[in-house]
Motif scaffolding. Sequence first.
Motif, short mmCIF file in Angstrom:
data_model
loop_
_atom_site.label_atom_id
_atom_site.label_comp_id
_atom_site.label_asym_id
_atom_site.label_seq_id
_atom_site.Cartn_x
_atom_site.Cartn_y
_atom_site.Cartn_z
N LEU A 267 0.78 -1.47 0.07
CA LEU A 267 0.06 -0.12 -0.04
C LEU A 267 0.85 1.19 0.03
O LEU A 267 0.58 2.22 -0.57
CB LEU A 267 -1.00 0.04 1.29
N HIS A 268 2.05 1.08 0.75
CA HIS A 268 2.76 2.35 0.77
C HIS A 268 3.38 2.80 -0.71
O HIS A 268 3.45 3.93 -0.96
CB HIS A 268 4.01 1.98 1.75
N TRP A 271 0.41 4.37 -2.18
CA TRP A 271 0.04 5.71 -1.90
C TRP A 271 1.12 6.62 -2.35
O TRP A 271 0.62 7.73 -2.55
CB TRP A 271 0.19 5.38 -0.12
N ARG A 272 2.45 6.34 -2.52
CA ARG A 272 3.34 7.29 -2.97
C ARG A 272 3.11 7.75 -4.22
O ARG A 272 3.25 9.02 -4.69
CB ARG A 272 4.92 6.71 -2.86
N ALA A 275 0.04 9.94 -3.91
CA ALA A 275 0.15 11.29 -3.22
C ALA A 275 1.15 12.27 -3.78
O ALA A 275 1.16 13.48 -3.44
CB ALA A 275 0.46 10.87 -1.87
N LEU A 356 -9.57 5.53 0.77
CA LEU A 356 -8.16 5.70 0.49
C LEU A 356 -7.67 6.53 -0.34
O LEU A 356 -6.68 7.28 0.04
CB LEU A 356 -7.47 4.19 0.00
N TYR A 357 -8.18 6.86 -1.48
CA TYR A 357 -7.92 8.01 -2.37
C TYR A 357 -8.04 9.22 -1.89
O TYR A 357 -7.12 10.09 -2.06
CB TYR A 357 -8.29 7.76 -3.83
N MET A 360 -5.35 9.77 0.48
CA MET A 360 -4.03 9.94 -0.41
C MET A 360 -3.99 11.35 -0.82
O MET A 360 -2.87 12.05 -0.53
CB MET A 360 -3.90 9.29 -1.27
N ASP A 363 -3.06 13.69 2.19
CA ASP A 363 -1.89 13.49 2.47
C ASP A 363 -0.99 14.14 1.61
O ASP A 363 0.16 14.65 2.00
CB ASP A 363 -1.41 12.10 2.81
#
Length: 391
Positions: A267-268, A271-272, A275, A356-357, A360, A363
């Motif tokens: 997920l990381h 996510w990057r 984001a 989740l989006y 993100m 973030d």
Amino acid sequence: MSAFPWIAAGSLAAWLWLLLCQGFFWRTDVRLPPRRDPADWPSVCVVVPARDEAAVLPDSLPSLLAQDYPGRAEVFLVDDGSTDGTGELARELARRHGGLPLTVDSPGEPPTGWTGKLWAVRHGIGLARERAPEYLLLTDADIAHAPDSLRALVAAARTGGFDLVSQMARLRVESTWERLVVPAFVYFFAQLYPFRRIGRKGARTSAAAGGCVLLRAEAAERARVPDAIRHAVIDDVALARAVRGGGGHLWLGLAERVDSVRPYPRLHDLWRMVARSAYAQLRHNPLLLAGTVAGLAVVYLVPPVALVAGWALGSTATAVPGGLAWLVMTGTYLPMLRYYEQPPWLAPLLPLTAFLYLLMTVDSAVLHYKGRGASWKGRTYARPGAVPDEG
């Protein structure tokens, strides 16, 4: 609870509008048309910007070198300050596999006001122009092409009269997180930029998929690409807008035999990926951020909450529109899951993915205000306008 039935009804209305009035974004049948070979095959130069891509290059570069193209074609790989031996590996792969001619070069560090990728693209286009090609294929270092990919792209551009032909590469979906997040990424992109609208002459909607863009060299010069978009973090959309602004005719669709080989196992990693550019998509505007968060909540989060809360509290006026909105959402997501060969039971989980989006995106804004936004492979880029413009 008196306002909640109205919110649920608003969510349902939004989904009915998306279903019928947003360019049928949910359909996945916008593909390259059946190939009609042109009378002659123009020359093409392939430009590949690459920064620390040694891990994926063995799975991607040989596919470019092996292109079965009847005309003249060659590959320019631009090593953007790699520290992992990307350039040396590219030369070794060319020696080992043969195929199209390969030139490996490096432009040095980008000057102020340029992103590293676009500085590399500029250098590659400069090298390519010495060969006077009619078309440029801009493709990322993690993209693997079927042997007839270049032939199909050129045939579509030449016979369809397009100045830019782009395919959304099929992303990898092997890990659990990739299955949950990746198809939704393409679904959301198509919702923002419906492919059918992009292909219409004179349309206002402009977008491309940066992993695979065939561009007429004349159109690139007319649009001053990449100089005109040198600071763009979301460079593919900026490229399409520049070409459209120069009078170009665009086409964007889903790929069948163009694949990303880059893994996003955690997920990381995903996510990057999101984001780093989500807040740039919102033009670093706090009001747009607030509107996006509210919109995501109403469109994606309200339906399941309304259904469960309405059922628990005995409010049919809340549960029914919430349930219908969730049903429409699920139905529009199924074609994308089929395209990615994923099980249909993932479709009802789209609200979770949307949440989740949403996180993100928030973030991305937090990272921006901490001075770490738009960061990629060791570089952090300032907001456009925060650096002096260079002619």
